[in-house]
Scaffold this motif. Structure first.
Motif, PDB file in Angstrom:
ATOM      1  N   GLN A 130     -26.569  27.947 -41.365  1.00 18.51           N
ATOM      2  CA  GLN A 130     -26.877  26.540 -41.596  1.00 18.51           C
ATOM      3  C   GLN A 130     -26.338  25.778 -40.382  1.00 18.51           C
ATOM      4  O   GLN A 130     -25.237  26.054 -39.900  1.00 18.51           O
ATOM      5  CB  GLN A 130     -26.174  26.106 -42.882  1.00 18.51           C
ATOM      6  N   LYS A 131     -27.119  24.843 -39.852  1.00 17.91           N
ATOM      7  CA  LYS A 131     -26.739  24.174 -38.601  1.00 17.91           C
ATOM      8  C   LYS A 131     -25.349  23.546 -38.688  1.00 17.91           C
ATOM      9  O   LYS A 131     -24.558  23.615 -37.732  1.00 17.91           O
ATOM     10  CB  LYS A 131     -27.775  23.101 -38.234  1.00 17.91           C
ATOM     11  N   ASP A 160     -21.228  30.227 -28.271  1.00 18.24           N
ATOM     12  CA  ASP A 160     -22.341  29.517 -27.623  1.00 18.24           C
ATOM     13  C   ASP A 160     -23.382  29.166 -28.672  1.00 18.24           C
ATOM     14  O   ASP A 160     -23.857  30.045 -29.395  1.00 18.24           O
ATOM     15  CB  ASP A 160     -22.988  30.381 -26.536  1.00 18.24           C
ATOM     16  N   TYR A 161     -23.708  27.885 -28.753  1.00 17.82           N
ATOM     17  CA  TYR A 161     -24.779  27.441 -29.664  1.00 17.82           C
ATOM     18  C   TYR A 161     -26.094  27.633 -28.909  1.00 17.82           C
ATOM     19  O   TYR A 161     -26.315  27.031 -27.863  1.00 17.82           O
ATOM     20  CB  TYR A 161     -24.568  25.967 -30.039  1.00 17.82           C
ATOM     21  N   LEU A 162     -26.971  28.489 -29.427  1.00 20.10           N
ATOM     22  CA  LEU A 162     -28.182  28.858 -28.689  1.00 20.10           C
ATOM     23  C   LEU A 162     -29.356  27.918 -28.942  1.00 20.10           C
ATOM     24  O   LEU A 162     -29.908  27.353 -28.020  1.00 20.10           O
ATOM     25  CB  LEU A 162     -28.579  30.308 -29.013  1.00 20.10           C
ATOM     26  N   PHE A 163     -29.738  27.745 -30.217  1.00 19.54           N
ATOM     27  CA  PHE A 163     -30.873  26.854 -30.495  1.00 19.54           C
ATOM     28  C   PHE A 163     -30.964  26.521 -31.980  1.00 19.54           C
ATOM     29  O   PHE A 163     -30.415  27.218 -32.827  1.00 19.54           O
ATOM     30  CB  PHE A 163     -32.201  27.457 -30.010  1.00 19.54           C
ATOM     31  N   GLY A 179     -29.186  26.974 -37.275  1.00 21.84           N
ATOM     32  CA  GLY A 179     -28.833  27.117 -35.873  1.00 21.84           C
ATOM     33  C   GLY A 179     -28.406  28.541 -35.578  1.00 21.84           C
ATOM     34  O   GLY A 179     -27.794  29.206 -36.415  1.00 21.84           O
ATOM     35  N   VAL A 180     -28.755  29.017 -34.386  1.00 26.74           N
ATOM     36  CA  VAL A 180     -28.383  30.371 -33.959  1.00 26.74           C
ATOM     37  C   VAL A 180     -27.240  30.263 -32.960  1.00 26.74           C
ATOM     38  O   VAL A 180     -27.307  29.482 -32.004  1.00 26.74           O
ATOM     39  CB  VAL A 180     -29.576  31.103 -33.320  1.00 26.74           C
TER      40      VAL A 180
END
Length: 251
Positions: A130-131, A160-163, A179-180
């Motif tokens: 979940q973002k 690292d927040y990817l997308f 969020g990934v």
């Protein structure tokens, strides 16, 4: 062969192959030999992961119906699919392994805490959350979302927040953005007295995050230590290094 969605297990299945490809693309930028997927569900990621060459692949799935579906749809999974609750599972490989997954949102924090127990074996994690949880994991001091999860994960992993992933990428669409993120094990060990004290201090401090450290963590320190200026701060104002340094002064 069809499967049903189980709300009780927090199931939202990824249906957008482009998102799956982006996750696998992030994964394959790193070298690894052993790969462990948590909660493959309907196989949105699995169908790409089983195609990777020269990789020892295993997956773990709790839902009996999904296990049957996966084995039927991807026969190569025979002997590689563990039918068990991940939170009760033992190490899937003797050597280091990379973890990947579209993690069930209702236990995503617990999954991370379990991975922390295994951190010596897990140099890399790529997961969908979940973002709000993903942002919390990646957050820095002096922000509202900085908390126990942020400190404990970032103490051992670079984040690292990817997308972002929109609700429309899932069936059924969740009510939240996803969020990934990517976690890479830090090479430098945490400079704390020990992991147990560090975990205890962080959890104690954030359990009363509105109070100054002097009050929130009073029981963990002698009175003379509590006079130091750092105890005028609240938990969310302390860096990971400051928490670690304080462990050497605990009772």
């Amino acid at each position: 062969m069809q499967y049903t969605l189980k709300k009780s297990l927090g199931q939202h299945f990824l249906k957008d192959d482009n998102i799956s490809r982006n996750i696998v693309s992030a994964l394959t930028k790193h070298p690894f030999n052993n790969l462990f997927e948590i909660g493959p569900g309907g196989g949105a990621l699995t169908k790409f992961l089983v195609q990777l060459n020269n990789i020892n692949f295993k997956a773990i799935e709790f839902d009996t119906e999904k296990v049957e579906y996966l084995l039927h749809t991807y026969p190569s999974l025979k002997g590689k699919l563990i039918h068990e609750d991940f939170l009760k599972a033992s190490l899937p490989f003797e050597d280091e392994f990379t973890v990947i997954g579209n993690f069930p949102y209702n236990i995503s924090s617990q999954i991370l805490f379990k991975i922390l127990e295994w951190k010596e074996h897990v140099p890399l994690v790529i997961g969908m959350f979940q973002k709000e949880v993903a942002q919390r994991i990646a957050s820095k001091p002096n922000t509202k979302v900085y908390g126990i999860l942020s400190v404990l994960i970032q103490a051992f992993y670079n984040v690292d927040y990817l997308f972002d992933v929109p609700p429309s990428a899932f069936n059924p669409p969740p009510k939240v953005m996803s969020g990934v993120i990517e976690l890479t094990l830090k090479k430098e060990p945490l400079n704390a007295s020990n992991k147990e004290n560090f975990f205890l201090l962080v959890k104690t401090a954030f359990n009363q995050r509105r109070k100054k450290m002097r009050n929130a963590a009073r029981n963990l320190f002698n009175e003379d230590i509590l006079q130091a200026g750092i105890f005028d701060k609240r938990a969310e104002q302390l860096s990971i290094e400051e928490f670690a340094a304080l462990t050497f002064k605990m009772k």
